[in-house]
Design an enzyme around this catalytic site. Structure first.
Site, mmCIF file in Angstrom:
data_model
loop_
_atom_site.group_PDB
_atom_site.id
_atom_site.type_symbol
_atom_site.label_atom_id
_atom_site.label_comp_id
_atom_site.label_asym_id
_atom_site.label_seq_id
_atom_site.Cartn_x
_atom_site.Cartn_y
_atom_site.Cartn_z
ATOM 1 N N ASP A 30 1.511 -14.319 -0.712
ATOM 2 C CA ASP A 30 2.210 -13.044 -0.554
ATOM 3 C C ASP A 30 3.713 -13.273 -0.681
ATOM 4 O OD1 ASP A 30 1.305 -10.130 0.921
ATOM 5 O OD2 ASP A 30 3.445 -10.628 0.881
ATOM 6 N N ASN A 86 -6.388 -3.599 3.991
ATOM 7 C CA ASN A 86 -5.768 -2.319 4.282
ATOM 8 C C ASN A 86 -6.247 -1.319 3.238
ATOM 9 O OD1 ASN A 86 -4.219 -3.414 6.414
ATOM 10 N ND2 ASN A 86 -2.656 -4.105 4.984
ATOM 11 N N GLN A 93 -2.170 0.527 3.184
ATOM 12 C CA GLN A 93 -2.218 -0.066 1.839
ATOM 13 C C GLN A 93 -0.993 0.347 1.029
ATOM 14 O OE1 GLN A 93 -5.698 1.038 -0.416
ATOM 15 N NE2 GLN A 93 -5.300 -0.459 -2.038
ATOM 16 N N SER A 94 -0.319 -0.648 0.449
ATOM 17 C CA SER A 94 0.877 -0.343 -0.346
ATOM 18 C C SER A 94 0.715 -0.702 -1.821
ATOM 19 C CB SER A 94 2.104 -1.068 0.225
ATOM 20 O OG SER A 94 1.938 -2.466 0.157
ATOM 21 N N VAL A 95 -0.259 -1.526 -2.158
ATOM 22 C CA VAL A 95 -0.529 -1.873 -3.559
ATOM 23 C C VAL A 95 -1.950 -1.405 -3.879
ATOM 24 C CG1 VAL A 95 -0.777 -3.724 -5.255
ATOM 25 C CG2 VAL A 95 1.045 -3.858 -3.535
ATOM 26 N N HIS A 99 -7.251 -5.912 -2.358
ATOM 27 C CA HIS A 99 -6.841 -7.273 -1.996
ATOM 28 C C HIS A 99 -7.203 -7.558 -0.554
ATOM 29 C CE1 HIS A 99 -3.493 -4.489 -1.412
ATOM 30 N NE2 HIS A 99 -3.134 -5.214 -0.363
ATOM 31 N N HIS A 101 -6.024 -9.905 2.634
ATOM 32 C CA HIS A 101 -4.975 -10.759 3.176
ATOM 33 C C HIS A 101 -5.638 -11.886 3.964
ATOM 34 C CE1 HIS A 101 -1.538 -7.758 2.827
ATOM 35 N NE2 HIS A 101 -2.572 -6.932 2.776
HETATM 36 P P1 5GP Z 1 -0.920 -3.962 1.390
HETATM 37 O O1 5GP Z 1 0.245 -3.410 2.166
HETATM 38 O O2 5GP Z 1 -1.218 -3.110 0.179
HETATM 39 O O3 5GP Z 1 -2.130 -4.248 2.212
HETATM 40 O O4 5GP Z 1 -0.456 -5.386 0.880
HETATM 41 C C1 5GP Z 1 0.308 -5.585 -0.267
HETATM 42 C C2 5GP Z 1 0.944 -6.938 -0.142
HETATM 43 O O5 5GP Z 1 1.426 -7.288 -1.412
HETATM 44 C C3 5GP Z 1 2.135 -6.974 0.825
HETATM 45 O O6 5GP Z 1 1.876 -7.917 1.846
HETATM 46 C C4 5GP Z 1 3.302 -7.364 -0.070
HETATM 47 O O7 5GP Z 1 4.198 -8.259 0.564
HETATM 48 C C5 5GP Z 1 2.607 -8.024 -1.253
HETATM 49 N N1 5GP Z 1 3.331 -7.926 -2.504
HETATM 50 C C6 5GP Z 1 3.968 -6.829 -3.006
HETATM 51 N N2 5GP Z 1 4.501 -7.100 -4.204
HETATM 52 C C7 5GP Z 1 4.199 -8.407 -4.478
HETATM 53 C C8 5GP Z 1 4.494 -9.255 -5.592
HETATM 54 O O8 5GP Z 1 5.120 -8.885 -6.578
HETATM 55 N N3 5GP Z 1 4.020 -10.532 -5.516
HETATM 56 C C9 5GP Z 1 3.312 -10.997 -4.434
HETATM 57 N N4 5GP Z 1 2.897 -12.263 -4.454
HETATM 58 N N5 5GP Z 1 3.018 -10.200 -3.370
HETATM 59 C C10 5GP Z 1 3.462 -8.932 -3.397
#
Ligand code: 5GP
Ligand code: ZN
Length: 113
Positions: A30, A86, A93-95, A99, A101
């Site tokens: 991450d 998430n 969830q932000s992406v 995925h 973690h």
């Molecule tokens: P979410 O919030 O969707 O569960 O997790 C998305 C994760 O993707 C976050 O922990 C964030 O730090 C990680 N992330 C966002 N952009 C990038 C990126 O460009 N490269 C990597 N390796 N991680 C990313």
């Protein structure tokens, strides 16, 4: 998906610190770790999130969990670790590419925020 961040990492269009890869799964560190070990495990095939998976995706979901376990072992997380998905806005969830973690290297709190 062309405009998906993690699809672009899978395609090699964006750099990532890879820690595990097989035919269907990629794991990479991450970019903003919240624990000493923070690895993301993603399917190479785009899925918006866990809610977008169907019963036919159960083997792939199993492979993601198996990859998470492999990563934890390779990272030496013998004291334990946490695997998080998430899902959606309330899930944080932000992406928008499924995925897991894998978090470890410190004791986790419960309940999560
Ligand atoms: P979410 O919030 O969707 O569960 O997790 C998305 C994760 O993707 C976050 O922990 C964030 O730090 C990680 N992330 C966002 N952009 C990038 C990126 O460009 N490269 C990597 N390796 N991680 C990313
Ligand atoms: Zn994607």
């Amino acid at each position: 998906m062309a405009d998906c961040l993690f699809c672009r990492i899978v395609a090699g269009e964006l750099p990532a610190r890879k820690v595990y890869e097989d035919e269907e799964v990629l794991a990479f560190r991450d970019i903003q770790p919240v624990a000493p070990v923070h690895v993301l495990v993603v399917p190479k095939r785009h899925l918006d999130g866990l809610a977008a998976a169907g019963a036919e995706d159960a083997p792939l979901l199993g492979r993601l969990l198996d990859a998470a376990r492999r990563v934890a072992e390779a990272e030496g997380l013998a004291e334990g670790y946490r695997v998080v998905v998430n899902q959606g806005r309330h899930g944080g969830q932000s992406v928008g590419h499924l995925h897991l973690h894998v978090l470890g290297g410190r004791a986790m709190q419960w309940p999560p925020g």
